[in-house]
Design an enzyme around this catalytic site. Structure first.
Site, mmCIF file in Angstrom:
data_model
loop_
_atom_site.group_PDB
_atom_site.id
_atom_site.type_symbol
_atom_site.label_atom_id
_atom_site.label_comp_id
_atom_site.label_asym_id
_atom_site.label_seq_id
_atom_site.Cartn_x
_atom_site.Cartn_y
_atom_site.Cartn_z
ATOM 1 N N HIS A 108 -16.406 -12.023 7.201
ATOM 2 C CA HIS A 108 -15.155 -11.266 7.191
ATOM 3 C C HIS A 108 -14.301 -11.714 8.357
ATOM 4 O O HIS A 108 -14.798 -11.839 9.478
ATOM 5 C CB HIS A 108 -15.448 -9.754 7.309
ATOM 6 C CG HIS A 108 -14.206 -8.920 7.348
ATOM 7 N ND1 HIS A 108 -13.891 -8.086 8.403
ATOM 8 C CD2 HIS A 108 -13.185 -8.801 6.464
ATOM 9 C CE1 HIS A 108 -12.731 -7.486 8.143
ATOM 10 N NE2 HIS A 108 -12.286 -7.902 6.974
ATOM 11 N N HIS B 257 -7.299 -9.228 1.883
ATOM 12 C CA HIS B 257 -6.681 -7.900 2.042
ATOM 13 C C HIS B 257 -5.364 -8.046 2.794
ATOM 14 O O HIS B 257 -5.176 -8.995 3.532
ATOM 15 C CB HIS B 257 -7.646 -6.946 2.753
ATOM 16 C CG HIS B 257 -8.642 -6.384 1.791
ATOM 17 N ND1 HIS B 257 -8.840 -5.037 1.630
ATOM 18 C CD2 HIS B 257 -9.454 -7.003 0.899
ATOM 19 C CE1 HIS B 257 -9.748 -4.841 0.682
ATOM 20 N NE2 HIS B 257 -10.141 -6.024 0.226
ATOM 21 N N GLU B 258 -4.457 -7.091 2.554
ATOM 22 C CA GLU B 258 -3.072 -7.199 3.038
ATOM 23 C C GLU B 258 -2.543 -8.597 2.673
ATOM 24 O O GLU B 258 -2.095 -9.368 3.534
ATOM 25 C CB GLU B 258 -2.963 -6.943 4.548
ATOM 26 C CG GLU B 258 -3.373 -5.553 4.968
ATOM 27 C CD GLU B 258 -4.897 -5.369 5.045
ATOM 28 O OE1 GLU B 258 -5.564 -6.301 5.512
ATOM 29 O OE2 GLU B 258 -5.398 -4.327 4.605
ATOM 30 N N GLU C 109 -10.054 2.686 0.427
ATOM 31 C CA GLU C 109 -10.004 3.116 1.825
ATOM 32 C C GLU C 109 -9.070 4.305 2.032
ATOM 33 O O GLU C 109 -9.320 5.148 2.882
ATOM 34 C CB GLU C 109 -9.585 1.941 2.716
ATOM 35 C CG GLU C 109 -8.208 1.380 2.361
ATOM 36 C CD GLU C 109 -7.815 0.142 3.167
ATOM 37 O OE1 GLU C 109 -8.704 -0.498 3.752
ATOM 38 O OE2 GLU C 109 -6.621 -0.184 3.213
ATOM 39 N N GLU D 107 0.851 -1.198 0.000
ATOM 40 C CA GLU D 107 0.000 0.000 0.000
ATOM 41 C C GLU D 107 0.881 1.241 0.000
ATOM 42 O O GLU D 107 0.972 1.985 0.981
ATOM 43 C CB GLU D 107 -0.982 -0.075 1.164
ATOM 44 C CG GLU D 107 -1.890 -1.292 1.010
ATOM 45 C CD GLU D 107 -3.016 -1.390 2.013
ATOM 46 O OE1 GLU D 107 -3.471 -0.346 2.500
ATOM 47 O OE2 GLU D 107 -3.430 -2.526 2.306
ATOM 48 N N GLU E 85 -10.953 -10.461 9.968
ATOM 49 C CA GLU E 85 -9.739 -9.659 10.174
ATOM 50 C C GLU E 85 -8.908 -10.442 11.184
ATOM 51 O O GLU E 85 -9.422 -10.866 12.212
ATOM 52 C CB GLU E 85 -10.098 -8.274 10.714
ATOM 53 C CG GLU E 85 -8.912 -7.402 11.113
ATOM 54 C CD GLU E 85 -7.898 -7.203 9.990
ATOM 55 O OE1 GLU E 85 -8.248 -6.600 8.980
ATOM 56 O OE2 GLU E 85 -6.741 -7.681 10.131
HETATM 57 C C1 NOJ Z 1 -7.942 -3.131 5.830
HETATM 58 C C2 NOJ Z 1 -8.748 -3.572 4.654
HETATM 59 O O1 NOJ Z 1 -8.108 -3.203 3.454
HETATM 60 C C3 NOJ Z 1 -10.126 -2.972 4.754
HETATM 61 O O2 NOJ Z 1 -10.905 -3.298 3.615
HETATM 62 C C4 NOJ Z 1 -10.784 -3.430 6.030
HETATM 63 O O3 NOJ Z 1 -12.003 -2.740 6.176
HETATM 64 C C5 NOJ Z 1 -9.909 -3.141 7.261
HETATM 65 N N1 NOJ Z 1 -8.562 -3.578 7.052
HETATM 66 C C6 NOJ Z 1 -10.454 -3.830 8.480
HETATM 67 O O4 NOJ Z 1 -10.344 -5.218 8.344
HETATM 68 CA CA CA Z 2 -5.738 -2.503 3.251
#
Ligand code: NOJ
Ligand code: CA
Length: 650
Positions: free
Chosen positions: A354, A423-424, A448, A154, A356
């Protein structure tokens, strides 16, 4: 299909592989253990070292045991993608050295590739990869890349002569003074760290591998195949986008029945958290509530949208950024998971989960199997994962440890019939061919960044397709219609990420936001704005008509960082997306990609006369067109145009 196989015994000091069209040559010199790349007889890559350094010894120069040449010419079908059919046509040369190392080279019409294959009795501890990339003209060759970084992609792009590159990640796009466009990248990255380009103490640009905490690059068995090192080549910038080289270098699908793997359009509870008006955690501003979920599912069902994502549905968000303990099973008390899942099933909408992880890999690996089993039971087929946070134990996101983790998730998800949006992530190297449930990923600055930073410029958006997207699809999450975030800014209680965010806004026109749904390819394509910004908006018709499941794509014209025009065909419909940088632009685009003899209704979502100053200003125009017509694409500064072509017989 294997066309020809011929073994050449004995030592050939210089062996070459030439592309079927005769234009690209990769030459190997065993005496110096170097390779070189030529196009149309001109040297692109001067003799550059090859080899792998291990604690057990350096695998470089050795006598050639044999050289095997073979050719491929086949067409294969993908369950989804920019294109459903790909042609794999190349000439291959495998040089077996007498030290247990084989170098495999391939020459395609759209580039060259090489990889290392080890065949030794014992395991190895890899300390370095010696592959060099000595561009013939470092001063005259211009490049587009992000810096080399083993933790994140990023990062903003740099447009620099190769001579000024100290380090860079891949895809690394370039243009030589002779007008050859290219990109250095890798294909089929498994069990090996990611490669970046780094200038070493001698001033040579070479492969640098992401290390493990002990400094070792990789622990590998004696029989091992590295990822391919690739150099895509073309006459035009768009040729790089239209190339199938990366996918051709990956193995066919390991998932036998792919009928459950389907592209989707989706909406979700997401943007509000980045704007700071909603929270992931439970509380008065909680986004993922039952009521909100039902509203999103209803909206999806009513608007020809297949999926709905709810971030912040599960317990644990209080620990994000601290000890990172997420619960992957337990919903917050105000998110009635069972009821929502049942409602989504009833409405025919895919409920996304989701996860995370905050980078807490050991905990995620311990829990994911159980979580995926539960999701499958609920009828969930799509999962967005995230790794926003450093890995414990000093492991880097892009190290061998990271690569192995991301792959473990892909394979576990496949067993539970789950599609992934990561993501990441680790960068895309085309593994979607082998694991077609690995649909899309982030791996660059996505939408974002517009919510809480200086944001992504129109030039950045004109660079992404020619650099990041050469690896594969991106979940950019396009399509924000409320360009100035006026409603969000009027909310005094919102969270301000990274300091004051009153200056934040979208850096393009509204028409360009629509065009990005076409330009920024993702088989899981999000309409990322808050539903209230789409409800009743005439321009949202484009997304309703849009089909994420395309059959064919073509990047028609463009220059890296300046502008781009892409068309995608889905069934008998076509969708065109065009975008420009900070300059307003008018392009002529022949519509010869349309089916000859068919008459289409073309609906143009275009910039208006005042879009330069007023980016939310747009116009919708309907025309009758055929393949014989030429479309004038007029774009405001930071603007774009999206067009849907629907046969009039429909
Ligand atoms: C980073 C992600 O790119 C984003 O899409 C997400 O909302 C946040 N992390 C939280 O998980
Ligand atoms: Ca991200």
């Amino acid at each position: 299909m294997l066309l020809a196989a011929a073994a050449t015994a004995g030592c050939t000091p210089k062996t070459i592989s030439t592309s079927p069209d005769g234009r690209n040559v990769v030459a190997f010199d065993a005496a110096t253990m170097t390779y070189a790349v030529l196009r149309d007889g001109d040297t692109l890559v001067r003799p550059s070292a090859l080899g792998i350094a291990t604690r057990e010894g350096v695998f470089a120069g050795a006598a050639v045991a044999d050289v095997l040449h073979r050719s491929f010419n086949e067409t294969w079908e993908a369950p989804w993608g920019e294109n459903k059919h790909h042609r794999n046509r190349c000439n291959e040369m495998a040089v077996r050295l007498d030290n247990g190392l084989t170098l495999r080279f391939r020459a395609y019409d759209d580039g060259v590739a090489l990889r290392y294959e080890l065949n030794l009795p014992d395991s190895l501890i890899v300390t370095d990869e010696l592959t060099e990339f000595r561009f013939a003209d470092e001063v005259g060759t211009l490049s587009w890349s992000i810096p080399g970084n083993f933790e994140t992609y990023e990062l903003p792009y740099r447009e620099l002569p190769v001579a000024e590159i100290a380090d860079a990640n891949t895809p690394f796009a370039f243009r030589t003074p002779g007008g050859v466009y290219g990109s250095v990248h890798e294909a089929a990255l498994y069990d090996w760290p990611e490669m970046v380009l780094r200038r070493d103490g001698r001033g040579v640009l070479k492969a640098d591998l992401s290390p493990l905490p002990d400094g070792v690059k990789a622990y590998i068995p004696g029989t091992f195949t590295t990822p391919w090192r690739t150099i895509q080549l073309g006459d035009r910038a768009v040729d790089l986008i239209n190339s199938s080289l990366i996918l051709n270098l990956n193995e066919p699908s390991k998932i036998a029945d792919t009928s459950w793997i389907m592209p989707q359009k989706y909406v979700g509870v997401w943007w509000g958290m980045h704007l700071g008006t909603q929270t992931w955690t439970m509380g008065p501003r909680h986004g993922a509530t039952t009521e909100n979920a039902i509203r999103h599912i209803d909206f999806a069902a009513a608007n020809n949208i297949q999926g709905a994502l709810f971030e912040g549905w599960n317990r644990g968000w209080e620990s994000w950024g601290s000890d990172q303990h997420f619960d992957y099973l337990e919903p917050y008390a105000d998110f009635d998971l069972e009821r929502i899942a049942a409602y989504a099933r009833e409405k025919g909408v895919e409920l996304w989960m989701h996860n995370e992880t905050g980078g807490n890999i050991p905990e995620y690996e311990a829990k994911m199997e159980c979580a995926f089993a539960r999701y499958a039971e609920l009828g969930v087929h799509t999962l967005k994962t995230g790794y926003a946070g450093g890995f414990a134990g000093g492991y880097l996101h892009h190290s061998q440890y990271g690569v192995q983790h991301y792959q473990r998730v892909v394979e576990t998800a496949a067993r539970y019939g789950i599609l992934l949006d990561v993501h990441e992530p680790i960068k895309d190297t085309g593994i979607r061919r082998t694991w077609p449930n690995m649909m899309t990923r982030e791996g660059a600055r996505g939408m974002e960044w517009n919510a809480w930073s200086e944001g992504n410029s129109a030039e950045y958006l004109c660079t992404l397709p020619f650099v990041r997207l050469l690896g594969g699809p991106m979940d950019y999450t396009p399509g924000i219609f409320d360009i100035d975030y006026l409603t969000a800014k009027a909310d005094p209680g919102r969270t301000e990420w990274n300091g004051p965010n009153a200056h934040c806004c979208i850096k393009t026109t509204l028409a360009r936001q629509i065009a990005n749904w076409v330009i920024l390819y993702s088989p899981l394509q999000m309409a990322a704005d808050l539903l209230e910004n789409y409800e009743g908006h005439p321009a949202f018709q484009f997304f309703r008509d849009f089909d994420a499941d395309c059959d064919r794509s073509c990047a028609l014209q463009g220059e890296i960082g300046d502008y781009i025009v892409v068309v995608r065909q889905a069934g008998d419909r076509f969708f065109l997306g065009a975008g420009t940088n900070d300059e307003s632009r008018a392009l002529q685009q022949p519509l010869s990609f349309l089916e000859p003899g068919t008459t289409y209704t073309a609906t143009l979502y275009a910039d208006a006369a005042d879009s330069d100053e007023n980016p939310e200003s747009y116009r919708i125009e309907t025309r009758t067109v055929t393949a014989a017509d030429t479309l004038e694409i007029r774009m405001a500064a930071r603007g774009g145009m999206a067009v849907s072509f629907i046969p009039q017989t429909e």
